[in-house]
Scaffold this motif. Structure first.
Motif, PDB file in Angstrom:
ATOM      1  N   LEU A  36       0.715  -1.142  -0.227  1.00  0.00           N
ATOM      2  CA  LEU A  36      -0.124  -0.070   0.128  1.00  0.00           C
ATOM      3  C   LEU A  36       0.925   1.279   0.020  1.00  0.00           C
ATOM      4  CD1 LEU A  36      -2.849  -1.245   2.256  1.00  0.00           C
ATOM      5  CD2 LEU A  36      -2.676  -1.171  -0.138  1.00  0.00           C
ATOM      6  N   THR A  37       2.084   1.212   0.724  1.00  0.00           N
ATOM      7  CA  THR A  37       2.784   2.433   0.758  1.00  0.00           C
ATOM      8  C   THR A  37       3.367   2.411  -0.998  1.00  0.00           C
ATOM      9  OG1 THR A  37       3.722   1.870   2.841  1.00  0.00           O
ATOM     10  CG2 THR A  37       5.291   3.353   1.472  1.00  0.00           C
ATOM     11  N   ARG A  38       3.623   1.656  -1.671  1.00  0.00           N
ATOM     12  CA  ARG A  38       4.124   1.870  -2.940  1.00  0.00           C
ATOM     13  C   ARG A  38       2.872   2.539  -3.546  1.00  0.00           C
ATOM     14  NH1 ARG A  38       7.811   0.114  -6.766  1.00  0.00           N
ATOM     15  NH2 ARG A  38       7.388  -0.175  -8.553  1.00  0.00           N
ATOM     16  N   GLN A  39       1.627   2.071  -3.445  1.00  0.00           N
ATOM     17  CA  GLN A  39       0.447   2.595  -4.215  1.00  0.00           C
ATOM     18  C   GLN A  39       0.326   3.804  -3.989  1.00  0.00           C
ATOM     19  OE1 GLN A  39      -1.272   0.901  -6.639  1.00  0.00           O
ATOM     20  NE2 GLN A  39       0.339  -0.472  -6.551  1.00  0.00           N
ATOM     21  N   ASP A  67       1.144   7.476   9.380  1.00  0.00           N
ATOM     22  CA  ASP A  67       2.530   7.905   9.751  1.00  0.00           C
ATOM     23  C   ASP A  67       3.569   6.671   9.198  1.00  0.00           C
ATOM     24  OD1 ASP A  67       1.603  10.303  10.930  1.00  0.00           O
ATOM     25  OD2 ASP A  67       1.557   9.135  12.995  1.00  0.00           O
ATOM     26  N   ALA A  68       3.265   5.621   9.224  1.00  0.00           N
ATOM     27  CA  ALA A  68       4.354   4.544   8.969  1.00  0.00           C
ATOM     28  C   ALA A  68       4.659   4.782   7.180  1.00  0.00           C
ATOM     29  CB  ALA A  68       3.697   3.222   9.243  1.00  0.00           C
ATOM     30  N   ALA A  69       3.698   5.111   6.536  1.00  0.00           N
ATOM     31  CA  ALA A  69       3.760   4.995   5.090  1.00  0.00           C
ATOM     32  C   ALA A  69       4.512   6.235   5.039  1.00  0.00           C
ATOM     33  CB  ALA A  69       2.378   5.056   4.335  1.00  0.00           C
ATOM     34  N   ILE A  70       4.256   7.419   5.325  1.00  0.00           N
ATOM     35  CA  ILE A  70       5.202   8.534   5.350  1.00  0.00           C
ATOM     36  C   ILE A  70       6.406   8.445   5.651  1.00  0.00           C
ATOM     37  CG2 ILE A  70       5.402  11.007   6.265  1.00  0.00           C
ATOM     38  CD1 ILE A  70       2.070  11.356   6.348  1.00  0.00           C
ATOM     39  N   ASP A  71       6.776   7.719   6.821  1.00  0.00           N
ATOM     40  CA  ASP A  71       8.282   7.632   7.425  1.00  0.00           C
ATOM     41  C   ASP A  71       8.898   6.656   6.308  1.00  0.00           C
ATOM     42  OD1 ASP A  71       7.557   9.206   9.718  1.00  0.00           O
ATOM     43  OD2 ASP A  71       7.327   7.657  10.975  1.00  0.00           O
ATOM     44  N   GLN A  84      15.482  15.341   1.263  1.00  0.00           N
ATOM     45  CA  GLN A  84      14.689  15.486   2.520  1.00  0.00           C
ATOM     46  C   GLN A  84      13.192  15.635   2.136  1.00  0.00           C
ATOM     47  OE1 GLN A  84      15.835  15.002   5.785  1.00  0.00           O
ATOM     48  NE2 GLN A  84      13.781  15.048   6.025  1.00  0.00           N
ATOM     49  N   LEU A  85      12.502  14.732   2.260  1.00  0.00           N
ATOM     50  CA  LEU A  85      10.800  14.992   1.982  1.00  0.00           C
ATOM     51  C   LEU A  85      10.364  15.715   3.085  1.00  0.00           C
ATOM     52  CD1 LEU A  85       8.952  14.436  -0.411  1.00  0.00           C
ATOM     53  CD2 LEU A  85       8.310  12.014   0.922  1.00  0.00           C
ATOM     54  N   LEU A  86       9.678  16.948   2.727  1.00  0.00           N
ATOM     55  CA  LEU A  86       9.101  17.681   3.835  1.00  0.00           C
ATOM     56  C   LEU A  86       8.015  17.091   4.413  1.00  0.00           C
ATOM     57  CD1 LEU A  86       9.578  21.438   2.481  1.00  0.00           C
ATOM     58  CD2 LEU A  86      11.173  19.960   4.228  1.00  0.00           C
ATOM     59  N   ASP A  87       7.254  16.741   3.346  1.00  0.00           N
ATOM     60  CA  ASP A  87       5.658  16.078   3.662  1.00  0.00           C
ATOM     61  C   ASP A  87       5.191  15.077   2.772  1.00  0.00           C
ATOM     62  OD1 ASP A  87       3.598  15.531   5.673  1.00  0.00           O
ATOM     63  OD2 ASP A  87       2.936  17.636   5.619  1.00  0.00           O
ATOM     64  N   VAL A  88       3.958  14.342   3.036  1.00  0.00           N
ATOM     65  CA  VAL A  88       3.126  13.777   2.169  1.00  0.00           C
ATOM     66  C   VAL A  88       1.816  14.238   2.484  1.00  0.00           C
ATOM     67  CG1 VAL A  88       2.403  11.470   1.530  1.00  0.00           C
ATOM     68  CG2 VAL A  88       4.518  11.810   2.292  1.00  0.00           C
ATOM     69  N   VAL A  89       1.265  14.952   1.536  1.00  0.00           N
ATOM     70  CA  VAL A  89      -0.148  15.594   1.828  1.00  0.00           C
ATOM     71  C   VAL A  89      -1.114  15.129   0.495  1.00  0.00           C
ATOM     72  CG1 VAL A  89       1.139  17.563   2.676  1.00  0.00           C
ATOM     73  CG2 VAL A  89       0.558  17.664   0.259  1.00  0.00           C
ATOM     74  N   ILE A  90      -2.019  15.433   0.998  1.00  0.00           N
ATOM     75  CA  ILE A  90      -3.477  14.799  -0.035  1.00  0.00           C
ATOM     76  C   ILE A  90      -3.781  16.129  -0.882  1.00  0.00           C
ATOM     77  CG2 ILE A  90      -5.676  14.229  -0.164  1.00  0.00           C
ATOM     78  CD1 ILE A  90      -3.651  11.856   0.551  1.00  0.00           C
TER      79      ILE A  90
END
Length: 142
Positions: A36-39, A67-71, A84-90
């Motif tokens: 799912l993280t890859r998806q 949080d686990a996917a983002i990390d 350095q990825l700042l964030d994962v957002v929708i």
């Protein structure tokens, strides 16, 4: 990172994977993301802002965001690319995602395979002589 728009995309016949024509798709292939993280990554776009890099994922994939996917994505980006990825957002992605590009590639390859079979002299002769018909749902590109 690319700004591919599907309506502007012209594919060479040998293209099979989104990673061959899209920078973010190629980066995903080098990350050790699974499931799912890859998806989640495949359904988003890496965007560079004044502050740094942000992964913007499509709204319909928000349920995968945790949080686990983002990390995992952040750690992979740092380890593989020193980014350095700042964030994962929708949000709304402004360009085609790797998943959309792959779907487009697959559809184009299937259309080419069907066209090739329909134009094949042997297939045409079989249709004329024996009334054979191409079962389009059985066609698969090589």
């Amino acid at each position: 990172m690319s700004t591919l728009q599907l309506d502007q995309l012209e594919l060479a016949p040998q293209v099979r994977l989104a990673a061959e024509i899209d920078g973010w798709a190629a980066m995903i292939d080098h990350l050790e993301l699974h499931g799912l993280t890859r998806q989640l990554a495949r359904n988003g776009n890496l965007q560079k802002t004044a502050q740094g890099h942000v992964l913007v994922c499509q709204k319909n994939w928000a349920y995968l965001l945790n949080d686990a996917a983002i990390d995992t994505i952040k750690q992979g980006m740092l380890a593989q690319f020193d980014i350095q990825l700042l964030d994962v957002v929708i949000g709304d992605t402004q360009q085609a995602t790797p998943a959309e590009i792959q779907q487009y590639i697959d559809a184009q390859r299937l259309a080419r395979a069907k066209q090739t079979l329909q134009q094949d002299p042997v297939a045409q002769q079989l249709a004329q002589v024996f009334g054979a018909e191409l079962q389009e749902d059985s066609v698969q590109p090589e």
